[in-house]
Write an enzyme that holds these catalytic residues in place. Structure first.
Site, mmCIF file in Angstrom:
data_model
loop_
_atom_site.group_PDB
_atom_site.id
_atom_site.type_symbol
_atom_site.label_atom_id
_atom_site.label_comp_id
_atom_site.label_asym_id
_atom_site.label_seq_id
_atom_site.Cartn_x
_atom_site.Cartn_y
_atom_site.Cartn_z
ATOM 1 C CG PHE A 15 36.263 -38.691 -14.261
ATOM 2 C CD1 PHE A 15 36.162 -37.912 -15.413
ATOM 3 C CD2 PHE A 15 36.621 -38.058 -13.066
ATOM 4 C CE1 PHE A 15 36.425 -36.549 -15.369
ATOM 5 C CE2 PHE A 15 36.876 -36.704 -13.016
ATOM 6 C CZ PHE A 15 36.791 -35.944 -14.164
ATOM 7 C CB ILE A 16 40.954 -40.020 -13.337
ATOM 8 C CG1 ILE A 16 40.196 -38.976 -12.502
ATOM 9 C CG2 ILE A 16 42.420 -39.627 -13.471
ATOM 10 C CD1 ILE A 16 40.584 -38.951 -11.020
ATOM 11 C CB THR A 133 41.713 -39.206 -2.672
ATOM 12 O OG1 THR A 133 40.929 -38.077 -2.287
ATOM 13 C CG2 THR A 133 41.596 -40.245 -1.554
ATOM 14 C CG ASP A 134 42.112 -33.833 -1.611
ATOM 15 O OD1 ASP A 134 41.209 -34.687 -1.709
ATOM 16 O OD2 ASP A 134 41.930 -32.627 -1.909
ATOM 17 C CD GLU A 135 37.217 -37.269 -0.352
ATOM 18 O OE1 GLU A 135 36.678 -38.025 0.464
ATOM 19 O OE2 GLU A 135 36.629 -36.772 -1.316
ATOM 20 C CE1 TYR A 158 37.509 -43.041 -2.910
ATOM 21 C CE2 TYR A 158 37.590 -40.860 -1.915
ATOM 22 C CZ TYR A 158 37.987 -41.739 -2.896
ATOM 23 O OH TYR A 158 38.884 -41.342 -3.865
ATOM 24 C CE LYS A 162 42.136 -44.089 -3.503
ATOM 25 N NZ LYS A 162 42.379 -44.855 -4.774
ATOM 26 C CG ASN A 188 40.762 -35.262 -10.955
ATOM 27 O OD1 ASN A 188 41.399 -35.821 -11.837
ATOM 28 N ND2 ASN A 188 41.306 -34.956 -9.792
ATOM 29 N NE ARG A 222 34.967 -31.888 -0.897
ATOM 30 C CZ ARG A 222 34.632 -31.680 0.380
ATOM 31 N NH1 ARG A 222 35.031 -30.579 1.004
ATOM 32 N NH2 ARG A 222 33.911 -32.567 1.042
ATOM 33 N N GLY A 291 29.346 -36.841 8.311
ATOM 34 C CA GLY A 291 30.813 -36.770 8.370
ATOM 35 C C GLY A 291 31.432 -35.914 7.280
ATOM 36 C CE1 TYR A 349 23.804 -41.063 0.069
ATOM 37 C CE2 TYR A 349 23.946 -42.082 -2.078
ATOM 38 C CZ TYR A 349 24.312 -42.022 -0.758
ATOM 39 O OH TYR A 349 25.183 -42.933 -0.257
HETATM 40 P P1 NAD Z 1 35.650 -43.780 -11.314
HETATM 41 O O1 NAD Z 1 34.683 -44.252 -10.297
HETATM 42 O O2 NAD Z 1 35.180 -42.864 -12.403
HETATM 43 O O3 NAD Z 1 36.333 -45.033 -12.049
HETATM 44 C C1 NAD Z 1 36.759 -46.163 -11.350
HETATM 45 C C2 NAD Z 1 37.025 -47.263 -12.372
HETATM 46 O O4 NAD Z 1 37.484 -48.422 -11.659
HETATM 47 C C3 NAD Z 1 35.786 -47.684 -13.162
HETATM 48 O O5 NAD Z 1 36.089 -47.775 -14.525
HETATM 49 C C4 NAD Z 1 35.442 -49.049 -12.574
HETATM 50 O O6 NAD Z 1 34.802 -49.908 -13.512
HETATM 51 C C5 NAD Z 1 36.810 -49.562 -12.175
HETATM 52 N N1 NAD Z 1 36.751 -50.565 -11.103
HETATM 53 C C6 NAD Z 1 36.053 -50.498 -9.941
HETATM 54 N N2 NAD Z 1 36.226 -51.611 -9.225
HETATM 55 C C7 NAD Z 1 37.087 -52.401 -9.933
HETATM 56 C C8 NAD Z 1 37.663 -53.685 -9.704
HETATM 57 N N3 NAD Z 1 37.387 -54.379 -8.594
HETATM 58 N N4 NAD Z 1 38.506 -54.170 -10.631
HETATM 59 C C9 NAD Z 1 38.787 -53.487 -11.750
HETATM 60 N N5 NAD Z 1 38.252 -52.274 -12.034
HETATM 61 C C10 NAD Z 1 37.406 -51.740 -11.127
HETATM 62 O O7 NAD Z 1 36.856 -43.137 -10.508
HETATM 63 P P2 NAD Z 1 37.732 -41.844 -10.819
HETATM 64 O O8 NAD Z 1 37.029 -40.658 -10.311
HETATM 65 O O9 NAD Z 1 38.205 -41.895 -12.222
HETATM 66 O O10 NAD Z 1 38.964 -42.133 -9.825
HETATM 67 C C11 NAD Z 1 40.054 -42.942 -10.256
HETATM 68 C C12 NAD Z 1 41.060 -43.042 -9.131
HETATM 69 O O11 NAD Z 1 41.514 -41.742 -8.766
HETATM 70 C C13 NAD Z 1 40.488 -43.662 -7.844
HETATM 71 O O12 NAD Z 1 41.487 -44.458 -7.269
HETATM 72 C C14 NAD Z 1 40.182 -42.455 -6.974
HETATM 73 O O13 NAD Z 1 40.264 -42.798 -5.600
HETATM 74 C C15 NAD Z 1 41.289 -41.515 -7.380
HETATM 75 N N6 NAD Z 1 40.983 -40.078 -7.240
HETATM 76 C C16 NAD Z 1 39.844 -39.556 -7.775
HETATM 77 C C17 NAD Z 1 39.607 -38.171 -7.680
HETATM 78 C C18 NAD Z 1 38.375 -37.539 -8.281
HETATM 79 O O14 NAD Z 1 38.148 -36.354 -8.074
HETATM 80 N N7 NAD Z 1 37.556 -38.248 -9.050
HETATM 81 C C19 NAD Z 1 40.528 -37.365 -7.028
HETATM 82 C C20 NAD Z 1 41.682 -37.946 -6.469
HETATM 83 C C21 NAD Z 1 41.907 -39.307 -6.594
HETATM 84 O O1 DAU Z 2 39.076 -34.753 -3.046
HETATM 85 C C1 DAU Z 2 39.185 -35.814 -3.955
HETATM 86 C C2 DAU Z 2 37.896 -36.603 -3.978
HETATM 87 O O2 DAU Z 2 36.932 -35.785 -4.641
HETATM 88 C C3 DAU Z 2 38.030 -37.943 -4.691
HETATM 89 O O3 DAU Z 2 38.925 -38.754 -3.980
HETATM 90 C C4 DAU Z 2 36.675 -38.630 -4.798
HETATM 91 O O4 DAU Z 2 36.801 -39.836 -5.543
HETATM 92 C C5 DAU Z 2 35.701 -37.700 -5.499
HETATM 93 O O5 DAU Z 2 34.418 -38.285 -5.532
HETATM 94 C C6 DAU Z 2 35.648 -36.352 -4.798
HETATM 95 O O6 DAU Z 2 35.004 -36.470 -3.499
HETATM 96 P P1 DAU Z 2 33.959 -35.364 -2.965
HETATM 97 O O7 DAU Z 2 33.117 -35.983 -1.945
HETATM 98 O O8 DAU Z 2 34.670 -34.101 -2.625
HETATM 99 O O9 DAU Z 2 33.165 -35.096 -4.336
HETATM 100 P P2 DAU Z 2 31.596 -34.933 -4.654
HETATM 101 O O10 DAU Z 2 31.497 -34.508 -6.074
HETATM 102 O O11 DAU Z 2 30.810 -36.109 -4.206
HETATM 103 O O12 DAU Z 2 31.184 -33.704 -3.717
HETATM 104 C C7 DAU Z 2 31.836 -32.443 -3.841
HETATM 105 C C8 DAU Z 2 31.234 -31.537 -2.798
HETATM 106 O O13 DAU Z 2 29.866 -31.233 -3.161
HETATM 107 C C9 DAU Z 2 31.159 -32.123 -1.405
HETATM 108 O O14 DAU Z 2 31.359 -31.091 -0.450
HETATM 109 C C10 DAU Z 2 29.723 -32.652 -1.304
HETATM 110 C C11 DAU Z 2 28.955 -31.658 -2.156
HETATM 111 N N1 DAU Z 2 27.754 -32.192 -2.849
HETATM 112 C C12 DAU Z 2 27.911 -33.298 -3.601
HETATM 113 C C13 DAU Z 2 26.829 -33.838 -4.272
HETATM 114 C C14 DAU Z 2 26.981 -35.096 -5.098
HETATM 115 C C15 DAU Z 2 26.544 -31.518 -2.765
HETATM 116 O O15 DAU Z 2 26.424 -30.473 -2.082
HETATM 117 N N2 DAU Z 2 25.479 -32.034 -3.454
HETATM 118 C C16 DAU Z 2 25.561 -33.178 -4.191
HETATM 119 O O16 DAU Z 2 24.538 -33.606 -4.776
#
Ligand code: NAD
Ligand code: DAU
Length: 352
Positions: A15-16, A133-135, A158, A162, A188, A222, A291, A349
């Site tokens: 994604f990112i 991540t902020d987590e 997770y 991280k 994001n 969030r 959690g 889930y």
């Molecule tokens: P994502 O799950 O959409 O993408 C992860 C990518 O990594 C995928 O393309 C996957 O194929 C690749 N990948 C997984 N395992 C691998 C491996 N062993 N070798 C090579 N490639 C591999 O993740 P995202 O949401 O785009 O997040 C990207 C980064 O940003 C992560 O490190 C995540 O922790 C961090 N991040 C995400 C968010 C968010 O809200 N999505 C927020 C803050 C930080």
């Molecule tokens: O804060 C940054 C993080 O944000 C990233 O590091 C992670 O990679 C990313 O997945 C995201 O984590 P969250 O757990 O916050 O995101 P998620 O979209 O899974 O959930 C957002 C909120 O919504 C959380 O409080 C859980 C809730 N939720 C999520 C799902 C999937 C629901 O209530 N119902 C759902 O079906």
């Protein structure tokens, strides 16, 4: 063509990562961009269809845990910089399968650090940028913000994985003088996000008139950031950030989950020309995530004041743009939700 720099971006088909690769390939034709991605369920080359023929772009399918491959890539391309995004990223999956998170997020990151350390005998001009991540900071109460000095307190497998990876990156800076920089970002959202995460999952289910599973009381909070604003922040930190430093990135855009889901329902009803309140009827409060962190919120003052970055896309605009994108890309949504993902999704889930 001679390139001024060669950069390795890991996880660039996710994604990112796909937004970042697109930005760098288009904005910096003088850079050669090598995207290393294993193409797990979350990685999809369709996300990068528009840049795949660009002369400064190379895709390599592979695992960041494959030491021989990393050696070969560092030798062949002589990277000047690494931007490391590859990870297992979904909290719910980490609860059912923590080992894959340790494998990729911890071991994979350390193997990448080892490769940089081994091949960067001359460290001048080099930069290893770890995306986190902020987590890692744990959970906030009703007030307060995470800053760069907030102690680490990860609660999910997770975030623990991280946090471990962040610690290794800093340890390699202090111990081996590896030129690192880090950022910790909030949630994001935007195009190409896999529909297991809250916003695309809700859009997908509203479209299909399926139940909308809201965990617990729905009052978890969030801080949402438009994904292209994150790509802009990464670009800023990569080019202007100080070696050894960490930058928090956030949208200053807090939403309680239930309020966000209501907003999405209303936007989708309007776009799909359904009666007002039609989608809100689909909301189901389900068993809580174990959690579950109550609230995340970022103090992004450091990146703003030191590097001049600010988010540009407001919440209402961003949510509408996201909903419109998913409606216009229903084929993408169908393709990524076919096969193994659906089995996982229904079994783990949303039958509870
Ligand atoms: P994502 O799950 O959409 O993408 C992860 C990518 O990594 C995928 O393309 C996957 O194929 C690749 N990948 C997984 N395992 C691998 C491996 N062993 N070798 C090579 N490639 C591999 O993740 P995202 O949401 O785009 O997040 C990207 C980064 O940003 C992560 O490190 C995540 O922790 C961090 N991040 C995400 C968010 C968010 O809200 N999505 C927020 C803050 C930080
Ligand atoms: O804060 C940054 C993080 O944000 C990233 O590091 C992670 O990679 C990313 O997945 C995201 O984590 P969250 O757990 O916050 O995101 P998620 O979209 O899974 O959930 C957002 C909120 O919504 C959380 O409080 C859980 C809730 N939720 C999520 C799902 C999937 C629901 O209530 N119902 C759902 O079906």
């Amino acid at each position: 063509m001679a390139f001024s720099s060669t950069l390795l971006i890991t996880g660039g088909a996710g994604f990112i990562g796909s937004h970042l690769v697109r930005r760098f390939v288009n904005k910096y034709p003088q850079y050669r961009i090598v995207n290393l991605d294993l193409l797990t369920y979350a990685g999809n080359l369709e996300n990068l269809h528009d840049v795949e023929q660009a002369p400064n772009y190379t895709f390599v399918k592979g695992d960041i845990n494959d030491e021989a491959l990393l050696d070969e890539l560092f030798e062949t391309y002589r990277f000047d910089g690494v931007i490391h995004l590859a990870a297992e990223s979904h909290v719910d999956r980490s609860i059912s399968n923590p080992m894959s998170f340790i494998q990729t997020n911890v071991f994979g990151t350390v193997r990448l650090l080892n490769a940089a350390r081994k091949h960067w005998t001359d460290k001048s001009g080099k930069r290893f940028y770890h995306i986190s991540t902020d987590e890692v900071y744990g959970s906030l109460g009703e007030t307060g913000l995470f800053s760069e000095t907030t102690p680490y307190d990860p609660r999910s497998p997770y975030s623990a994985s991280k946090a471990a990876s962040d610690h290794f990156v800093r340890a390699y800076f202090h111990t081996y003088d590896l030129p690192v920089v880090l950022s910790n970002c909030s949630n994001n959202y935007g195009p190409y996000q896999f529909p297991e995460k809250l916003i695309p999952l809700m859009i997908h289910n509203i479209f299909q008139q399926k139940p909308l599973p809201v965990y617990g009381d729905g009052k978890y909070t969030r801080d949402w950031l438009w994904v292209e604003d994150h790509a802009d922040a990464i670009d800023t930190v990569f080019h202007k950030g100080t070696i050894g430093e960490t930058y928090n990135i956030g949208g200053n855009n807090e939403w309680k989950n239930i309020d966000l889901v209501h907003a999405l329902c209303d936007i989708m009803d309007e776009l799909l020309e359904r009666p007002a309140d039609a989608s809100r009827q689909l909301i189901h409060f389900v068993k809580d995530r174990p959690g579950h962190d109550r609230r995340y919120a970022i103090d992004a003052e450091k990146i703003k004041s030191e590097l001049g970055w600010t988010p540009t896309v407001g919440a209402k605009d961003g949510l509408r743009r996201t909903a419109e994108w998913y409606l216009a890309h229903s084929g993408w949504l169908e393709r990524v939700t076919s096969g193994a993902y659906l089995n996982y999704y229904t079994q783990q889930y949303h039958n509870r």
